[in-house]
Design a protein around this motif. Sequence first.
Motif, mmCIF file in Angstrom:
data_model
loop_
_atom_site.group_PDB
_atom_site.id
_atom_site.type_symbol
_atom_site.label_atom_id
_atom_site.label_comp_id
_atom_site.label_asym_id
_atom_site.label_seq_id
_atom_site.Cartn_x
_atom_site.Cartn_y
_atom_site.Cartn_z
ATOM 1 N N VAL A 109 0.855 -1.188 0.000
ATOM 2 C CA VAL A 109 0.000 0.000 0.000
ATOM 3 C C VAL A 109 0.888 1.235 0.000
ATOM 4 C CG1 VAL A 109 -1.542 1.407 1.428
ATOM 5 C CG2 VAL A 109 -2.027 -1.031 1.100
ATOM 6 N N MET A 110 0.523 2.208 -0.831
ATOM 7 C CA MET A 110 1.192 3.505 -0.846
ATOM 8 C C MET A 110 0.117 4.577 -0.797
ATOM 9 S SD MET A 110 3.954 5.083 -3.621
ATOM 10 C CE MET A 110 5.316 4.059 -3.073
ATOM 11 N N THR A 111 0.310 5.578 0.069
ATOM 12 C CA THR A 111 -0.715 6.607 0.230
ATOM 13 C C THR A 111 -0.134 8.002 0.024
ATOM 14 O OG1 THR A 111 -0.399 6.915 2.619
ATOM 15 C CG2 THR A 111 -1.886 5.150 1.928
ATOM 16 N N PHE A 112 -1.014 8.904 -0.410
ATOM 17 C CA PHE A 112 -0.642 10.293 -0.663
ATOM 18 C C PHE A 112 -1.722 11.216 -0.120
ATOM 19 C CE2 PHE A 112 1.256 7.695 -3.933
ATOM 20 C CZ PHE A 112 2.525 8.227 -4.112
ATOM 21 N N GLY A 113 -1.322 12.437 0.170
ATOM 22 C CA GLY A 113 -2.273 13.449 0.608
ATOM 23 C C GLY A 113 -1.645 14.819 0.537
ATOM 24 N N LYS A 114 -2.377 15.823 0.993
ATOM 25 C CA LYS A 114 -1.817 17.165 1.069
ATOM 26 C C LYS A 114 -0.737 17.193 2.138
ATOM 27 C CE LYS A 114 -4.428 18.755 -2.140
ATOM 28 N NZ LYS A 114 -3.821 19.033 -3.479
#
Length: 243
Positions: A109-114
Amino acid sequence: MNLTGNFWHSEQGGKDKNYHLNKTLECEKAGYRLIHIFEFEWMNKQEIIKAKLKALFGIEQKRVYARKCVIKEISASVKNEFLNQYHIQGEDKSEIKLGLYYNDELVAVMTFGKPRFNKNYEYELIRYATSKHVIGGAGKLLKYFERTYKPKSIITYADRRFSQGNMYFQLGFNYISLTNANYWWINSKNLYNRYQTQKHKLKKLLEKFDETLSETENMINHHFYKIYDCGNLVFTKEYHDTP
């Protein structure tokens, strides 16, 4: 919760905010790599620590090749369950959640956000976790993100206690700085990070909060110990439109 190890590595036990970082730097000067594992982590997340150590030491794990995997955008609940099981920091509050599947099994799993701490960048790569040794997994997920979301810039952080940032160098990121040490507060029942114990939040957190006292004074009055880490390595990647 046994506090012996936690106390002797805390500020109240005589260790200042640079103690663990300085140990790391001195070991590197002597040609050694130092990995810090805190007692509260070993007690609460032992299996994650063991898996992390196996990866760092190159101990054979089941291999999965990213080229044989497919990428799916996953739900927050699926992402959180995976991160809580396989990432030492657990779940996050990301907006973009990418999963890598091998034969219908979620393996990365790889996550991104502000960005949470530096608003000069468009995105932050917040988490990357795997359940197996996924060869090329981070690269495949990042490329999908780049193609799909066309970022202008990304910032990310590597925990200095465990990482020298090798994965981010391989992904084309540039090292820019080392942050100050972060800290936790821990007592016999609870563990809080520094964002949870900002003074304006303490009234809801502590039984007997005193507005006239500082965060540190209030926490010590409730028998908490303050433990510092080694800070984070900061990496960035910027994208430029080609004519």
